[in-house]
Design a protein around this motif. Structure first.
Motif, PDB file in Angstrom:
ATOM      1  N   SER A 185      44.805   2.206  35.095  1.00  0.00           N
ATOM      2  CA  SER A 185      43.661   2.179  34.223  1.00  0.00           C
ATOM      3  C   SER A 185      42.971   3.202  33.540  1.00  0.00           C
ATOM      4  CB  SER A 185      42.327   1.424  35.207  1.00  0.00           C
ATOM      5  OG  SER A 185      42.201   2.542  36.463  1.00  0.00           O
ATOM      6  N   SER A 186      43.792   4.373  33.389  1.00  0.00           N
ATOM      7  CA  SER A 186      43.111   5.408  32.727  1.00  0.00           C
ATOM      8  C   SER A 186      43.548   5.377  31.264  1.00  0.00           C
ATOM      9  CB  SER A 186      43.875   6.853  33.132  1.00  0.00           C
ATOM     10  OG  SER A 186      45.417   6.767  33.103  1.00  0.00           O
ATOM     11  N   HIS A 187      42.624   6.092  30.479  1.00  0.00           N
ATOM     12  CA  HIS A 187      42.992   6.280  29.060  1.00  0.00           C
ATOM     13  C   HIS A 187      43.841   7.292  28.700  1.00  0.00           C
ATOM     14  CE1 HIS A 187      38.798   4.131  28.852  1.00  0.00           C
ATOM     15  NE2 HIS A 187      39.369   3.687  28.011  1.00  0.00           N
ATOM     16  N   VAL A 188      44.397   7.358  27.521  1.00  0.00           N
ATOM     17  CA  VAL A 188      45.561   8.244  27.146  1.00  0.00           C
ATOM     18  C   VAL A 188      45.362   9.769  27.619  1.00  0.00           C
ATOM     19  CG1 VAL A 188      44.663   8.795  24.941  1.00  0.00           C
ATOM     20  CG2 VAL A 188      47.183   9.005  25.331  1.00  0.00           C
ATOM     21  N   LEU A 189      44.311  10.409  27.484  1.00  0.00           N
ATOM     22  CA  LEU A 189      44.365  11.751  27.787  1.00  0.00           C
ATOM     23  C   LEU A 189      44.462  12.171  29.101  1.00  0.00           C
ATOM     24  CD1 LEU A 189      42.332  14.225  25.624  1.00  0.00           C
ATOM     25  CD2 LEU A 189      43.249  15.104  27.776  1.00  0.00           C
ATOM     26  N   ALA A 190      43.761  11.384  29.957  1.00  0.00           N
ATOM     27  CA  ALA A 190      43.761  11.467  31.423  1.00  0.00           C
ATOM     28  C   ALA A 190      44.942  11.119  31.963  1.00  0.00           C
ATOM     29  CB  ALA A 190      42.542  10.644  32.035  1.00  0.00           C
ATOM     30  N   ALA A 191      45.731  10.015  31.409  1.00  0.00           N
ATOM     31  CA  ALA A 191      47.010   9.733  31.974  1.00  0.00           C
ATOM     32  C   ALA A 191      47.855  10.859  31.637  1.00  0.00           C
ATOM     33  CB  ALA A 191      47.204   8.503  30.922  1.00  0.00           C
ATOM     34  N   LEU A 192      47.872  11.417  30.451  1.00  0.00           N
ATOM     35  CA  LEU A 192      48.805  12.389  29.995  1.00  0.00           C
ATOM     36  C   LEU A 192      48.591  13.738  31.086  1.00  0.00           C
ATOM     37  CD1 LEU A 192      48.758  12.533  26.111  1.00  0.00           C
ATOM     38  CD2 LEU A 192      50.639  11.755  27.725  1.00  0.00           C
ATOM     39  N   ILE A 193      47.337  14.132  31.205  1.00  0.00           N
ATOM     40  CA  ILE A 193      47.039  15.153  32.334  1.00  0.00           C
ATOM     41  C   ILE A 193      47.655  15.088  33.558  1.00  0.00           C
ATOM     42  CG2 ILE A 193      45.126  16.380  33.568  1.00  0.00           C
ATOM     43  CD1 ILE A 193      43.313  15.979  31.105  1.00  0.00           C
ATOM     44  N   ARG A 194      47.449  13.870  34.077  1.00  0.00           N
ATOM     45  CA  ARG A 194      47.923  13.416  35.401  1.00  0.00           C
ATOM     46  C   ARG A 194      49.575  13.599  35.318  1.00  0.00           C
ATOM     47  NH1 ARG A 194      47.149   8.695  39.950  1.00  0.00           N
ATOM     48  NH2 ARG A 194      49.164   9.096  40.787  1.00  0.00           N
ATOM     49  N   ARG A 195      50.284  12.862  34.332  1.00  0.00           N
ATOM     50  CA  ARG A 195      51.549  12.652  34.201  1.00  0.00           C
ATOM     51  C   ARG A 195      52.244  14.206  34.173  1.00  0.00           C
ATOM     52  NH1 ARG A 195      52.294   8.855  29.522  1.00  0.00           N
ATOM     53  NH2 ARG A 195      51.219   7.754  31.123  1.00  0.00           N
ATOM     54  N   PHE A 196      51.714  15.048  33.224  1.00  0.00           N
ATOM     55  CA  PHE A 196      52.300  16.306  33.044  1.00  0.00           C
ATOM     56  C   PHE A 196      52.220  17.067  34.457  1.00  0.00           C
ATOM     57  CE2 PHE A 196      52.628  15.256  28.590  1.00  0.00           C
ATOM     58  CZ  PHE A 196      53.803  15.591  28.350  1.00  0.00           C
ATOM     59  N   ASP A 197      50.984  17.045  35.139  1.00  0.00           N
ATOM     60  CA  ASP A 197      50.640  17.825  36.283  1.00  0.00           C
ATOM     61  C   ASP A 197      51.646  17.332  37.239  1.00  0.00           C
ATOM     62  OD1 ASP A 197      48.653  19.398  37.779  1.00  0.00           O
ATOM     63  OD2 ASP A 197      48.618  17.666  38.912  1.00  0.00           O
ATOM     64  N   ASP A 198      51.797  15.902  37.509  1.00  0.00           N
ATOM     65  CA  ASP A 198      52.788  15.358  38.452  1.00  0.00           C
ATOM     66  C   ASP A 198      54.178  16.084  38.328  1.00  0.00           C
ATOM     67  OD1 ASP A 198      50.862  13.922  39.752  1.00  0.00           O
ATOM     68  OD2 ASP A 198      51.293  11.959  38.889  1.00  0.00           O
ATOM     69  N   ALA A 199      54.615  16.129  37.180  1.00  0.00           N
ATOM     70  CA  ALA A 199      55.818  16.636  36.704  1.00  0.00           C
ATOM     71  C   ALA A 199      56.126  17.775  37.009  1.00  0.00           C
ATOM     72  CB  ALA A 199      56.185  16.461  35.198  1.00  0.00           C
ATOM     73  N   VAL A 200      55.090  18.809  36.735  1.00  0.00           N
ATOM     74  CA  VAL A 200      55.254  20.285  37.079  1.00  0.00           C
ATOM     75  C   VAL A 200      55.291  20.402  38.551  1.00  0.00           C
ATOM     76  CG1 VAL A 200      54.089  22.521  36.831  1.00  0.00           C
ATOM     77  CG2 VAL A 200      54.185  21.149  34.742  1.00  0.00           C
ATOM     78  N   ARG A 201      54.507  19.633  39.298  1.00  0.00           N
ATOM     79  CA  ARG A 201      54.421  19.965  40.556  1.00  0.00           C
ATOM     80  C   ARG A 201      55.390  19.323  41.543  1.00  0.00           C
ATOM     81  NH1 ARG A 201      50.425  18.027  43.906  1.00  0.00           N
ATOM     82  NH2 ARG A 201      49.827  16.016  42.589  1.00  0.00           N
TER      83      ARG A 201
END
Length: 320
Positions: A185-201
């Motif tokens: 349900s997130s919008h694009v910028l929040a979705a990108l923040i989570r996606r890249f944060d998950d990838a790094v972690r």
């Protein structure tokens, strides 16, 4: 366009509908910092704005003089395209109940927050307020857009029939502290923040984003939105909705690169072009707002850094 210079009474009851949300939370913080001492809010668990009798009982109890209508069911492309009934029904009911109660209990100034998605999919860029209702909507969020258009028309009808000094404002894409990071349900910028944060972690070497990355979008930090809301309540009184934005945009691919850099991701980014892009471009014409003496102050990169740091600090408690 009518310009007024009317300072709001800082001691009067001021209801912020949706004060736990992204936009409403920022408005709440800004009003508090601006000297308002009688702010009123209710969580959705305390007051379901879809329930008409409950809304009227609340207004009867509180008797707010001012209202910012920031409560809404919101979401990104996936949520809007798969649950259109929810977005149409819930938002129409919320708006009708709050606006009718605000009229019954004589609210002086009310600002309804809409969305830039109310404008036609292929509106001339940058989009002027006069583009409203001049063309077909983006199909992936047309139900939500129709609901918000109904809210704009409701405000205009209240002005015509009852001489209410109420206004509506159309913000561009918002981001900042308190955003929704849920994948569905997130919008694009929040979705990108989570996606890249998950990838790094997780130590992932590849991130896949939806669409082609070609659409252009404009982004406004919620702290800037909040300052614009108060400015408009004190300096704008007109039936036409007014745009709130920065007047600058970038491609989703450029935004992805920025978020990846902020998050410290150095892997490969792929694009799934079988997924929808949405509207090709959505840049707002903000000349009317600028003519009233308001401009944003938060630049995109430091704003994204702040939003990312907020998410990193609140990862366990954020909407994710």
């Amino acid at each position: 366009m009518t310009e007024t210079v009317t300072r709001l009474d800082r001691a009067a009851p001021f209801y912020v509908a949706g004060h736990h949300g992204l936009a409403g939370g920022a408005v709440w913080r800004h009003l508090g910092a601006s000297g308002f001492t009688n702010l009123v809010g209710r969580a959705s668990s305390e007051l379901d704005l879809r329930e008409r009798d409950d809304v009227f009982a609340f207004f009867d109890e509180v008797r707010p003089r001012y209202v910012v209508m920031a409560a809404a069911r919101v979401g990104g492309i996936l949520a809007n395209s798969t649950r259109p009934v929810d977005f149409l029904s819930d938002n129409v009911r919320i708006q009708v109940n709050v606006l009718d109660a605000a009229h019954t209990y004589d609210v002086d100034r009310l600002l309804l927050l809409g969305s830039s998605c109310i404008y036609p999919k292929f509106a001339e860029q940058p989009i002027k307020e006069s583009s409203l209702l001049t063309g077909a909507l983006e199909p992936t969020n047309d139900a939500y857009a129709i609901a918000k258009i109904a809210g704009v028309m409701h405000v205009q009808a209240m002005r015509r029939q009852h001489a209410r000094r109420w206004i509506s404002a159309m913000p561009t894409n918002l981001y900042g502290p308190g955003d929704n990071f849920e994948p569905d349900s997130s919008h694009v910028l929040a979705a990108l923040i989570r996606r890249f944060d998950d990838a790094v972690r997780d130590g992932a070497s590849t991130v896949t984003n939806w669409g082609s990355g070609a659409p252009r979008r404009e982004f406004l930090h919620v702290d800037d939105l909040a300052s614009a809301v108060l400015h408009l309540l004190e300096a704008y009184d007109d039936a036409s909705p007014i745009n709130i934005g920065t007047g600058r945009d970038l491609t989703i691919r450029e935004l992805s690169d920025l978020v990846a850099e902020v998050a410290g991701f150095s892997g490969t980014v792929e694009w799934d072009d079988t997924q929808p892009d949405g509207t090709p471009r959505k840049l707002l014409d903000v000349s009317r707002l600028e003519s009233l003496g308001w401009r944003p102050v938060v630049e995109l990169r430091p704003g994204v850094e702040q939003a990312y740091n907020w998410y990193a600090e609140h990862r366990d408690s954020a909407r994710r």
